[in-house]
Design a protein around this motif. Sequence first.
Motif, PDB file in Angstrom:
ATOM      1  N   GLY A  11       0.827  -1.205   0.000  1.00 28.93           N
ATOM      2  CA  GLY A  11       0.000   0.000   0.000  1.00 28.93           C
ATOM      3  C   GLY A  11       0.859   1.252   0.000  1.00 28.93           C
ATOM      4  N   SER A  12       1.955   1.212   0.748  1.00 24.25           N
ATOM      5  CA  SER A  12       2.881   2.348   0.784  1.00 24.25           C
ATOM      6  C   SER A  12       3.561   2.548  -0.565  1.00 24.25           C
ATOM      7  CB  SER A  12       3.936   2.133   1.869  1.00 24.25           C
ATOM      8  OG  SER A  12       3.365   2.188   3.149  1.00 24.25           O
ATOM      9  N   LEU A  13       3.952   1.449  -1.192  1.00 18.97           N
ATOM     10  CA  LEU A  13       4.585   1.548  -2.503  1.00 18.97           C
ATOM     11  C   LEU A  13       3.627   2.179  -3.510  1.00 18.97           C
ATOM     12  CD1 LEU A  13       6.933   0.969  -4.412  1.00 18.97           C
ATOM     13  CD2 LEU A  13       6.035  -1.348  -4.714  1.00 18.97           C
ATOM     14  N   ALA A  14       2.354   1.788  -3.433  1.00 13.04           N
ATOM     15  CA  ALA A  14       1.355   2.374  -4.326  1.00 13.04           C
ATOM     16  C   ALA A  14       1.217   3.871  -4.075  1.00 13.04           C
ATOM     17  CB  ALA A  14       0.011   1.675  -4.136  1.00 13.04           C
ATOM     18  N   LEU A  15       1.268   4.286  -2.809  1.00 17.90           N
ATOM     19  CA  LEU A  15       1.180   5.707  -2.479  1.00 17.90           C
ATOM     20  C   LEU A  15       2.357   6.481  -3.044  1.00 17.90           C
ATOM     21  CD1 LEU A  15       0.091   8.189  -1.000  1.00 17.90           C
ATOM     22  CD2 LEU A  15       1.169   7.323   1.097  1.00 17.90           C
ATOM     23  N   LEU A  16       3.561   5.925  -2.896  1.00 15.25           N
ATOM     24  CA  LEU A  16       4.756   6.611  -3.404  1.00 15.25           C
ATOM     25  C   LEU A  16       4.741   6.703  -4.922  1.00 15.25           C
ATOM     26  CD1 LEU A  16       7.342   5.010  -0.965  1.00 15.25           C
ATOM     27  CD2 LEU A  16       6.513   7.362  -0.941  1.00 15.25           C
ATOM     28  N   LEU A  17       4.264   5.653  -5.584  1.00 16.80           N
ATOM     29  CA  LEU A  17       4.152   5.698  -7.045  1.00 16.80           C
ATOM     30  C   LEU A  17       3.096   6.719  -7.470  1.00 16.80           C
ATOM     31  CD1 LEU A  17       4.413   1.888  -7.877  1.00 16.80           C
ATOM     32  CD2 LEU A  17       6.105   3.663  -8.393  1.00 16.80           C
ATOM     33  N   TYR A  18       2.015   6.824  -6.704  1.00 20.49           N
ATOM     34  CA  TYR A  18       0.986   7.815  -7.020  1.00 20.49           C
ATOM     35  C   TYR A  18       1.540   9.228  -6.853  1.00 20.49           C
ATOM     36  CZ  TYR A  18      -3.504  10.236  -7.050  1.00 20.49           C
ATOM     37  OH  TYR A  18      -4.543  11.082  -7.356  1.00 20.49           O
ATOM     38  N   ALA A  19       2.336   9.444  -5.797  1.00 12.81           N
ATOM     39  CA  ALA A  19       2.961  10.756  -5.603  1.00 12.81           C
ATOM     40  C   ALA A  19       3.914  11.077  -6.752  1.00 12.81           C
ATOM     41  CB  ALA A  19       3.701  10.785  -4.262  1.00 12.81           C
ATOM     42  N   ALA A  20       4.659  10.078  -7.218  1.00 14.66           N
ATOM     43  CA  ALA A  20       5.553  10.286  -8.362  1.00 14.66           C
ATOM     44  C   ALA A  20       4.748  10.613  -9.616  1.00 14.66           C
ATOM     45  CB  ALA A  20       6.404   9.034  -8.591  1.00 14.66           C
ATOM     46  N   PHE A  21       3.597   9.949  -9.769  1.00 17.28           N
ATOM     47  CA  PHE A  21       2.710  10.257 -10.890  1.00 17.28           C
ATOM     48  C   PHE A  21       2.249  11.724 -10.831  1.00 17.28           C
ATOM     49  CE2 PHE A  21      -1.856  10.822 -11.708  1.00 17.28           C
ATOM     50  CZ  PHE A  21      -1.866  10.740 -13.095  1.00 17.28           C
ATOM     51  N   LEU A  22       1.948  12.209  -9.625  1.00 17.72           N
ATOM     52  CA  LEU A  22       1.497  13.594  -9.493  1.00 17.72           C
ATOM     53  C   LEU A  22       2.592  14.580  -9.893  1.00 17.72           C
ATOM     54  CD1 LEU A  22      -0.502  13.485  -6.122  1.00 17.72           C
ATOM     55  CD2 LEU A  22      -1.414  13.497  -8.457  1.00 17.72           C
ATOM     56  N   VAL A  23       3.845  14.225  -9.607  1.00 15.46           N
ATOM     57  CA  VAL A  23       4.967  15.081 -10.028  1.00 15.46           C
ATOM     58  C   VAL A  23       4.958  15.226 -11.551  1.00 15.46           C
ATOM     59  CG1 VAL A  23       7.474  15.288 -10.143  1.00 15.46           C
ATOM     60  CG2 VAL A  23       6.378  14.525  -8.025  1.00 15.46           C
ATOM     61  N   ASP A  24       4.761  14.105 -12.248  1.00 14.90           N
ATOM     62  CA  ASP A  24       4.698  14.147 -13.715  1.00 14.90           C
ATOM     63  C   ASP A  24       3.442  14.871 -14.189  1.00 14.90           C
ATOM     64  OD1 ASP A  24       7.063  12.767 -13.891  1.00 14.90           O
ATOM     65  OD2 ASP A  24       6.118  10.813 -14.179  1.00 14.90           O
ATOM     66  N   ALA A  25       2.330  14.656 -13.474  1.00 10.54           N
ATOM     67  CA  ALA A  25       1.065  15.273 -13.871  1.00 10.54           C
ATOM     68  C   ALA A  25       1.133  16.796 -13.773  1.00 10.54           C
ATOM     69  CB  ALA A  25      -0.073  14.734 -13.011  1.00 10.54           C
ATOM     70  N   ILE A  26       1.880  17.311 -12.811  1.00 11.91           N
ATOM     71  CA  ILE A  26       2.056  18.765 -12.704  1.00 11.91           C
ATOM     72  C   ILE A  26       2.735  19.310 -13.956  1.00 11.91           C
ATOM     73  CG2 ILE A  26       3.311  20.577 -11.467  1.00 11.91           C
ATOM     74  CD1 ILE A  26       2.849  18.937  -8.888  1.00 11.91           C
ATOM     75  N   LYS A  27       3.764  18.606 -14.409  1.00 10.38           N
ATOM     76  CA  LYS A  27       4.509  19.055 -15.592  1.00 10.38           C
ATOM     77  C   LYS A  27       3.681  18.934 -16.872  1.00 10.38           C
ATOM     78  CE  LYS A  27       8.888  17.589 -13.512  1.00 10.38           C
ATOM     79  NZ  LYS A  27      10.043  16.656 -13.600  1.00 10.38           N
ATOM     80  N   ALA A  28       2.785  17.949 -16.900  1.00  9.60           N
ATOM     81  CA  ALA A  28       2.014  17.692 -18.125  1.00  9.60           C
ATOM     82  C   ALA A  28       0.601  18.260 -18.064  1.00  9.60           C
ATOM     83  CB  ALA A  28       1.941  16.189 -18.371  1.00  9.60           C
ATOM     84  N   ALA A  29       0.289  19.039 -17.039  1.00  8.69           N
ATOM     85  CA  ALA A  29      -1.069  19.549 -16.864  1.00  8.69           C
ATOM     86  C   ALA A  29      -1.495  20.406 -18.058  1.00  8.69           C
ATOM     87  CB  ALA A  29      -1.164  20.361 -15.582  1.00  8.69           C
ATOM     88  N   PRO A  30      -2.731  20.253 -18.523  1.00 13.70           N
ATOM     89  CA  PRO A  30      -3.190  21.002 -19.698  1.00 13.70           C
ATOM     90  C   PRO A  30      -3.516  22.462 -19.416  1.00 13.70           C
ATOM     91  CG  PRO A  30      -4.959  19.632 -18.840  1.00 13.70           C
ATOM     92  CD  PRO A  30      -3.746  19.301 -18.040  1.00 13.70           C
ATOM     93  N   SER A  31      -3.644  22.821 -18.132  1.00 13.35           N
ATOM     94  CA  SER A  31      -3.991  24.206 -17.791  1.00 13.35           C
ATOM     95  C   SER A  31      -3.374  24.562 -16.447  1.00 13.35           C
ATOM     96  CB  SER A  31      -5.512  24.379 -17.715  1.00 13.35           C
ATOM     97  OG  SER A  31      -6.045  23.619 -16.638  1.00 13.35           O
ATOM     98  N   GLU A  32      -3.338  25.845 -16.174  1.00 13.01           N
ATOM     99  CA  GLU A  32      -2.801  26.303 -14.897  1.00 13.01           C
ATOM    100  C   GLU A  32      -3.692  25.847 -13.745  1.00 13.01           C
ATOM    101  OE1 GLU A  32      -0.406  27.541 -12.113  1.00 13.01           O
ATOM    102  OE2 GLU A  32       0.095  27.592 -14.257  1.00 13.01           O
ATOM    103  N   GLU A  33      -4.991  25.801 -13.989  1.00 13.96           N
ATOM    104  CA  GLU A  33      -5.919  25.344 -12.955  1.00 13.96           C
ATOM    105  C   GLU A  33      -5.656  23.884 -12.590  1.00 13.96           C
ATOM    106  OE1 GLU A  33     -10.753  24.827 -12.201  1.00 13.96           O
ATOM    107  OE2 GLU A  33      -9.994  25.648 -14.087  1.00 13.96           O
ATOM    108  N   ALA A  34      -5.468  23.042 -13.597  1.00 20.05           N
ATOM    109  CA  ALA A  34      -5.189  21.631 -13.352  1.00 20.05           C
ATOM    110  C   ALA A  34      -3.836  21.462 -12.669  1.00 20.05           C
ATOM    111  CB  ALA A  34      -5.217  20.846 -14.657  1.00 20.05           C
TER     112      ALA A  34
END
Length: 241
Positions: free
Chosen positions: A3-26
Amino acid sequence: MEGSLALLLYAAFLVDAIKAAPSEEARHETRILLDLLTPIAKSWPSEFCLEANKHAIQVLGGYGYTRDYPVERLYRDNRLNAIHEGTHGIQALDLLGRKVMQENGAGMKTLAARIMADVKQAHGVEGLSAHAADLAAHLAEAVATTGKLAAKAGSDPRLGLANATIYLDMMGHVVVAWMWLRQAMAATRRLGSPDPDRNFLDGKLAACRYFFAYELPKTRTQRALLDSLDDTTLKMRPEWF
């Protein structure tokens, strides 16, 4: 641990999602969610995954605590994780004292919305509707407790933050339960595919069931303590030791 590993991978995904966000709001929404999850991702795994090492030693009995087996070294190595990340208590104060209150609770609102989106989806998955309902109930209680503590911290910061470590433990369990629900949904989908790895997928579903049955219920006792605004730790004096 998974469960912890899944959380850390999700946090890493969010780091990428910030860079790839389609808008400033997202981008802003993703960033504030990551801000909230960061102290949990840093501290909850380092605190609770040590249990896996502890049980590994216990399985071997007295012989587990010798250099003949690697679990003794693994325990010592992993015990450092909670220290490397600034200590459990500091992360807890950061979570409750800063991240939860950031932008009038925007991070908590985003987290709740993300969790409820998965809860809604899980309600339609065979075998997972009970877990979905359970998580929704625990989330609602956690949000209510958060509001009570935030209000008290505004008028009396010492009392509002007195049990911040209990709060981090509680929120970590709720978030990791969310990670398990997501894994269970993925495992269920994979079971319907050609030639699924049944042992692996059934193991995921069993671990999810275990977490919801044995770990998540612990948070209700924690929330009862938090809701009471107990001041035991504040009343203690150094000379009493």
